[in-house]
Scaffold this motif. Structure first.
Motif, PDB file in Angstrom:
ATOM      1  N   UNK A  26       0.834  -1.197   0.000  1.00 24.95           N
ATOM      2  CA  UNK A  26       0.000   0.000   0.000  1.00 24.95           C
ATOM      3  C   UNK A  26       0.875   1.256   0.000  1.00 24.95           C
ATOM      4  N   UNK A  27       1.925   1.256   0.814  1.00 27.86           N
ATOM      5  CA  UNK A  27       2.844   2.398   0.861  1.00 27.86           C
ATOM      6  C   UNK A  27       3.571   2.593  -0.467  1.00 27.86           C
ATOM      7  N   UNK A  28       3.740   1.506  -1.221  1.00 29.51           N
ATOM      8  CA  UNK A  28       4.427   1.568  -2.506  1.00 29.51           C
ATOM      9  C   UNK A  28       3.478   1.854  -3.677  1.00 29.51           C
ATOM     10  N   UNK A  29       2.195   2.073  -3.371  1.00 34.75           N
ATOM     11  CA  UNK A  29       1.267   2.453  -4.434  1.00 34.75           C
ATOM     12  C   UNK A  29       0.220   1.432  -4.819  1.00 34.75           C
ATOM     13  N   UNK A  30       0.219   0.279  -4.181  1.00 30.35           N
ATOM     14  CA  UNK A  30      -0.813  -0.725  -4.476  1.00 30.35           C
ATOM     15  C   UNK A  30      -2.170  -0.226  -3.982  1.00 30.35           C
ATOM     16  N   UNK A  31      -3.216  -0.788  -4.533  1.00 29.07           N
ATOM     17  CA  UNK A  31      -4.570  -0.494  -4.072  1.00 29.07           C
ATOM     18  C   UNK A  31      -4.992  -1.573  -3.081  1.00 29.07           C
ATOM     19  N   UNK A  77      -1.740  -2.854 -12.333  1.00 31.04           N
ATOM     20  CA  UNK A  77      -1.967  -2.354 -10.985  1.00 31.04           C
ATOM     21  C   UNK A  77      -1.937  -3.503  -9.987  1.00 31.04           C
ATOM     22  N   UNK A  78      -1.202  -3.307  -8.910  1.00 33.44           N
ATOM     23  CA  UNK A  78      -1.194  -4.292  -7.830  1.00 33.44           C
ATOM     24  C   UNK A  78      -2.404  -4.008  -6.963  1.00 33.44           C
ATOM     25  N   UNK A  79      -3.266  -5.017  -6.796  1.00 30.50           N
ATOM     26  CA  UNK A  79      -4.494  -4.890  -6.020  1.00 30.50           C
ATOM     27  C   UNK A  79      -4.488  -5.960  -4.935  1.00 30.50           C
ATOM     28  N   UNK A  80      -4.714  -5.529  -3.692  1.00 33.31           N
ATOM     29  CA  UNK A  80      -4.858  -6.439  -2.565  1.00 33.31           C
ATOM     30  C   UNK A  80      -6.305  -6.336  -2.097  1.00 33.31           C
ATOM     31  N   UNK A  97      -7.943 -11.788 -11.105  1.00 34.20           N
ATOM     32  CA  UNK A  97      -6.842 -12.276 -11.955  1.00 34.20           C
ATOM     33  C   UNK A  97      -7.390 -12.811 -13.274  1.00 34.20           C
ATOM     34  N   UNK A  98      -8.498 -13.501 -13.201  1.00 34.59           N
ATOM     35  CA  UNK A  98      -9.086 -14.096 -14.401  1.00 34.59           C
ATOM     36  C   UNK A  98      -9.610 -13.060 -15.383  1.00 34.59           C
ATOM     37  N   UNK A  99      -9.943 -11.856 -14.899  1.00 40.11           N
ATOM     38  CA  UNK A  99     -10.412 -10.828 -15.836  1.00 40.11           C
ATOM     39  C   UNK A  99      -9.298  -9.858 -16.245  1.00 40.11           C
ATOM     40  N   UNK A 100      -8.074 -10.163 -15.864  1.00 48.23           N
ATOM     41  CA  UNK A 100      -6.961  -9.395 -16.398  1.00 48.23           C
ATOM     42  C   UNK A 100      -6.111  -8.619 -15.421  1.00 48.23           C
ATOM     43  N   UNK A 101      -6.407  -8.653 -14.134  1.00 43.94           N
ATOM     44  CA  UNK A 101      -5.534  -7.994 -13.158  1.00 43.94           C
ATOM     45  C   UNK A 101      -4.472  -9.001 -12.707  1.00 43.94           C
ATOM     46  N   UNK A 102      -3.360  -9.007 -13.400  1.00 47.07           N
ATOM     47  CA  UNK A 102      -2.314 -10.008 -13.177  1.00 47.07           C
ATOM     48  C   UNK A 102      -1.768 -10.003 -11.759  1.00 47.07           C
ATOM     49  N   UNK A 103      -1.787  -8.848 -11.108  1.00 45.68           N
ATOM     50  CA  UNK A 103      -1.186  -8.721  -9.779  1.00 45.68           C
ATOM     51  C   UNK A 103      -2.232  -8.628  -8.673  1.00 45.68           C
ATOM     52  N   UNK A 104      -3.378  -9.228  -8.881  1.00 46.34           N
ATOM     53  CA  UNK A 104      -4.408  -9.240  -7.835  1.00 46.34           C
ATOM     54  C   UNK A 104      -4.082 -10.328  -6.815  1.00 46.34           C
ATOM     55  N   UNK A 105      -4.296 -10.002  -5.562  1.00 45.74           N
ATOM     56  CA  UNK A 105      -4.095 -10.955  -4.478  1.00 45.74           C
ATOM     57  C   UNK A 105      -5.048 -10.599  -3.347  1.00 45.74           C
ATOM     58  N   UNK A 106      -4.908 -11.284  -2.228  1.00 43.47           N
ATOM     59  CA  UNK A 106      -5.748 -10.929  -1.083  1.00 43.47           C
ATOM     60  C   UNK A 106      -4.941 -10.901   0.198  1.00 43.47           C
ATOM     61  N   UNK A 107      -5.590 -10.367   1.217  1.00 41.48           N
ATOM     62  CA  UNK A 107      -4.969 -10.155   2.512  1.00 41.48           C
ATOM     63  C   UNK A 107      -5.246 -11.331   3.434  1.00 41.48           C
ATOM     64  N   UNK A 108      -4.207 -12.021   3.857  1.00 40.57           N
ATOM     65  CA  UNK A 108      -4.335 -13.117   4.808  1.00 40.57           C
ATOM     66  C   UNK A 108      -4.911 -12.561   6.111  1.00 40.57           C
ATOM     67  N   UNK A 109      -5.983 -13.150   6.576  1.00 41.82           N
ATOM     68  CA  UNK A 109      -6.600 -12.711   7.823  1.00 41.82           C
ATOM     69  C   UNK A 109      -7.580 -11.567   7.676  1.00 41.82           C
ATOM     70  N   UNK A 110      -7.647 -10.953   6.500  1.00 41.98           N
ATOM     71  CA  UNK A 110      -8.583  -9.875   6.240  1.00 41.98           C
ATOM     72  C   UNK A 110      -8.383  -8.670   7.154  1.00 41.98           C
ATOM     73  N   UNK A 111      -9.432  -7.874   7.283  1.00 45.16           N
ATOM     74  CA  UNK A 111      -9.362  -6.671   8.117  1.00 45.16           C
ATOM     75  C   UNK A 111      -9.003  -7.026   9.559  1.00 45.16           C
ATOM     76  N   UNK A 112      -9.546  -8.113  10.045  1.00 40.02           N
ATOM     77  CA  UNK A 112      -9.267  -8.496  11.432  1.00 40.02           C
ATOM     78  C   UNK A 112      -7.793  -8.861  11.618  1.00 40.02           C
ATOM     79  N   UNK A 113      -7.185  -9.477  10.616  1.00 41.43           N
ATOM     80  CA  UNK A 113      -5.755  -9.755  10.661  1.00 41.43           C
ATOM     81  C   UNK A 113      -4.934  -8.479  10.602  1.00 41.43           C
ATOM     82  N   UNK A 114      -5.402  -7.522   9.800  1.00 39.73           N
ATOM     83  CA  UNK A 114      -4.737  -6.217   9.694  1.00 39.73           C
ATOM     84  C   UNK A 114      -4.705  -5.532  11.059  1.00 39.73           C
ATOM     85  N   UNK A 115      -5.869  -5.450  11.700  1.00 36.75           N
ATOM     86  CA  UNK A 115      -5.967  -4.805  13.010  1.00 36.75           C
ATOM     87  C   UNK A 115      -5.162  -5.594  14.043  1.00 36.75           C
TER      88      UNK A 115
END
Length: 130
Positions: A26-31, A77-80, A97-115
């Motif tokens: 996110x600090x490096x510009x990812x969404x 675009x890198x999307x998390x 990823x299947x619709x063309x966002x090659x760098x799409x991923x997800x956050x392990x633990x979601x918002x609760x993991x973030x907090x």
């Protein structure tokens, strides 16, 4: 196929990121895209700088070739994707990823993991992009 196998198949297609790695991206510009419903965001909070797009319209707003995409999204675009705990976000990231966002991923633990990792959050309830 049960839901656990379905989830495992989706996760095999993405490179998931832990909360601290997501923060660095996110600090490096990812969404960081929050797909949680309004009620969850209102009750638990949000991540500053995240883009709120509920799951219902996610593919339309993040299709890098789509006429209805948000302007921040390009094919490279890198999307998390973030949900509550990191389950629905895995399915969503695989679909992106299947619709063309090659760098799409997800956050392990979601918002609760973030907090839980002590990363920044704020009171929630921001309107979602529709």
């Amino acid at each position: 196929m049960n839901v656990e196998a379905f989830l495992a198949d989706a996760r095999a297609e993405i490179d998931r990121v832990a909360p601290r790695a997501a923060y660095e991206l996110l600090q490096a510009g990812a969404l960081l895209v929050d797909i949680r419903p309004h009620a969850n965001r209102l009750a638990e909070g949000e991540v500053p700088g995240s883009l709120v797009i509920e799951r219902l319209v996610l593919e339309w707003r993040l299709d890098p070739q789509g006429a209805h995409r948000v302007p921040q999204v390009q094919p490279d675009t890198r999307v998390v994707v973030m949900c509550n705990e990191g389950y629905a976000s895995s399915l969503a990231a695989r679909d992106l990823k299947r619709i063309g966002l090659r760098h799409a991923t997800d956050l392990v633990g979601g918002f609760r993991g973030w907090v839980g990792a002590g990363l920044p959050s704020r009171p929630g309830g921001s309107p979602a992009i529709t």
